[in-house]
Write an enzyme that holds these catalytic residues in place. Structure first.
Site, mmCIF file in Angstrom:
data_model
loop_
_atom_site.group_PDB
_atom_site.id
_atom_site.type_symbol
_atom_site.label_atom_id
_atom_site.label_comp_id
_atom_site.label_asym_id
_atom_site.label_seq_id
_atom_site.Cartn_x
_atom_site.Cartn_y
_atom_site.Cartn_z
ATOM 1 N N GLU A 194 -2.603 9.016 -10.824
ATOM 2 C CA GLU A 194 -2.233 7.938 -11.308
ATOM 3 C C GLU A 194 -2.178 8.147 -13.039
ATOM 4 O O GLU A 194 -3.045 8.659 -13.561
ATOM 5 C CB GLU A 194 -3.170 6.579 -10.995
ATOM 6 C CG GLU A 194 -3.489 6.638 -9.572
ATOM 7 C CD GLU A 194 -4.510 5.734 -9.378
ATOM 8 O OE1 GLU A 194 -4.949 4.735 -10.010
ATOM 9 O OE2 GLU A 194 -5.031 5.954 -8.263
ATOM 10 N N ARG A 232 0.757 -1.332 0.041
ATOM 11 C CA ARG A 232 -0.011 0.070 0.006
ATOM 12 C C ARG A 232 0.904 1.082 -0.239
ATOM 13 O O ARG A 232 1.377 1.546 1.137
ATOM 14 C CB ARG A 232 -0.908 -0.143 1.216
ATOM 15 C CG ARG A 232 -1.742 1.156 1.166
ATOM 16 C CD ARG A 232 -3.046 1.458 0.162
ATOM 17 N NE ARG A 232 -3.878 0.342 0.478
ATOM 18 C CZ ARG A 232 -4.775 -0.240 -0.424
ATOM 19 N NH1 ARG A 232 -4.744 0.723 -1.537
ATOM 20 N NH2 ARG A 232 -5.559 -0.911 0.004
ATOM 21 N N HIS A 237 0.095 3.889 -10.310
ATOM 22 C CA HIS A 237 -0.845 4.205 -9.326
ATOM 23 C C HIS A 237 -0.008 4.693 -8.276
ATOM 24 O O HIS A 237 0.345 4.262 -7.355
ATOM 25 C CB HIS A 237 -1.381 2.626 -8.581
ATOM 26 C CG HIS A 237 -2.774 2.970 -7.832
ATOM 27 N ND1 HIS A 237 -2.721 3.680 -6.813
ATOM 28 C CD2 HIS A 237 -3.670 2.569 -7.809
ATOM 29 C CE1 HIS A 237 -3.739 3.757 -6.234
ATOM 30 N NE2 HIS A 237 -4.629 2.913 -6.761
HETATM 31 C C1 BG6 Z 1 -7.826 3.429 -7.367
HETATM 32 C C2 BG6 Z 1 -9.048 3.362 -7.731
HETATM 33 O O1 BG6 Z 1 -6.890 3.742 -8.514
HETATM 34 O O2 BG6 Z 1 -7.327 2.621 -6.550
HETATM 35 C C3 BG6 Z 1 -10.213 3.056 -6.451
HETATM 36 O O3 BG6 Z 1 -9.523 4.259 -8.687
HETATM 37 C C4 BG6 Z 1 -9.500 1.949 -5.421
HETATM 38 O O4 BG6 Z 1 -11.619 2.728 -6.970
HETATM 39 C C5 BG6 Z 1 -8.128 2.499 -5.155
HETATM 40 O O5 BG6 Z 1 -10.187 1.981 -4.450
HETATM 41 C C6 BG6 Z 1 -7.251 1.404 -4.623
HETATM 42 O O6 BG6 Z 1 -7.527 0.133 -4.964
HETATM 43 P P1 BG6 Z 1 -6.771 -1.137 -3.885
HETATM 44 O O7 BG6 Z 1 -7.096 -2.305 -4.842
HETATM 45 O O8 BG6 Z 1 -5.246 -0.765 -4.106
HETATM 46 O O9 BG6 Z 1 -7.337 -0.720 -2.438
#
Ligand code: BG6
Length: 307
Positions: free
Chosen positions: A269, A69, A165
């Site tokens: 992103e 994360r 991302h």
């Molecule tokens: C973003 C999405 O890019 O990633 C969101 O637009 C999503 O909808 C977020 O909640 C995080 O995703 P994840 O799978 O890493 O919890």
């Protein structure tokens, strides 16, 4: 080539990182960085003399099969849930598997890492049966350049989505704005998946925000008012930009988000998603890249005051 066979520049070390996962640590005169082979995920970039630019949750998992994360997860070959396949992992498999470190080299004072992911029995069993090679080049210096090249090594055209991302650290999400997306149509993931006309002015944050800006190749700038710093995001080969902050309730529901950490991050992103997904013919390749650069404040100067 295995990473142990690479001839490393003196500014690069490879060893165990969080959770025992293998991490490549770069410490050069122009900046430092950490890159996990798991997901080819850069989790830290600190340009020389500056504060860290990437956000990483203190509560992140570092484990095989889990997404880290923070930093820059690679979403590939789909973004979000895979349509019609609820069992497929969200945002694709690329962030969940180890990539191979293929090259490490100095380029002047910058350091260049190349990581590779190819299809395998595992990826072909993931509801995306295609043959591919993804090469990810990370250039660490006073700027950070991330370049994802996807080649179709099979015999049939395939379609893919991709996102770098990027989690950015900010001093206070309430004093942050994203410039450069004025007028770009966007799909509001929280309300209406259909694209709506763009808005004038910068994006500001007062609630959960999850927008997919489409058909925009524009650079974006994150103006971090609380830190008096801005980060410019210049991109190539990308037609979509996602802007995301989970805000309080969604962050509290995620085990890998610490309390209040959402106040100090924003995701901007660099992507090709939804109607900007890429069709790739056999033997063809496609490159999407992004360069982050900071506009650093000068050291604090006393203000002249009228008496
Ligand atoms: C973003 C999405 O890019 O990633 C969101 O637009 C999503 O909808 C977020 O909640 C995080 O995703 P994840 O799978 O890493 O919890």
């Amino acid at each position: 080539m295995t990473s142990s066979a690479l001839d490393l520049p003196p500014s690069v070390r490879i060893g165990p990182g969080s959770g025992g996962l293998t991490v490549v640590r770069v410490a050069s005169s122009r900046g430092s960085a950490e890159v996990y082979l798991h997901g080819a995920q850069i989790t830290s970039w600190v340009p020389a003399g500056a504060d860290p630019v990437l956000w990483l949750s203190a509560a992140s998992e570092f484990a095989a099969g889990s997404a880290i994360r923070g930093g820059v997860p690679i979403c590939f070959p789909w973004f979000g849930p895979l349509a019609g396949v609820p069992s497929a992992p969200k945002h694709g498999f690329a962030r969940l598997v180890d990539w191979t470190l293929d090259d490490v080299r100095a380029d002047g004072d910058d350091v260049v890492l190349v990581l590779v992911l190819r299809d395998s029995a595992l990826t072909r069993a993931s509801a995306w049966p295609h043959r591919f090679e993804a090469r990810y080049t990370i250039t660490v210096g006073t700027h950070l350049t991330l370049s994802l090249d996807v080649a179709n090594t099979g015999t049939a055209t395939f379609t893919f989505e991709e996102a770098l991302h990027t989690y950015l650290s900010v001093g206070d999400i309430g004093a942050t704005e994203v410039r450069g997306l004025d007028g770009a149509p966007f799909a509001d993931q929280l309300r209406d998946p259909q694209a709506q006309p763009g808005e004038a002015g910068p994006v500001r944050f007062t609630a959960e925000t999850d927008r997919v800006y489409l058909a925009t190749a524009a650079a974006a700038t994150v103006v971090d008012g609380a830190s008096a710093r801005s980060v410019t995001i210049d991109k190539l080969g990308s037609r979509s930009t996602v802007v995301w902050n989970p805000w309080q309730a969604k962050a509290a529901a995620m085990a890998d988000f610490g309390a209040d950490e959402w106040t100090q991050m924003v995701c901007v992103e660099t992507c090709n998603v939804k109607t900007d997904a890429v069709d790739l013919a056999p033997g063809s390749s496609h490159t999407m890249s992004v360069t982050l650069s900071i506009d650093q404040p000068l050291p604090h100067q006393p203000q002249n005051r009228a008496t």
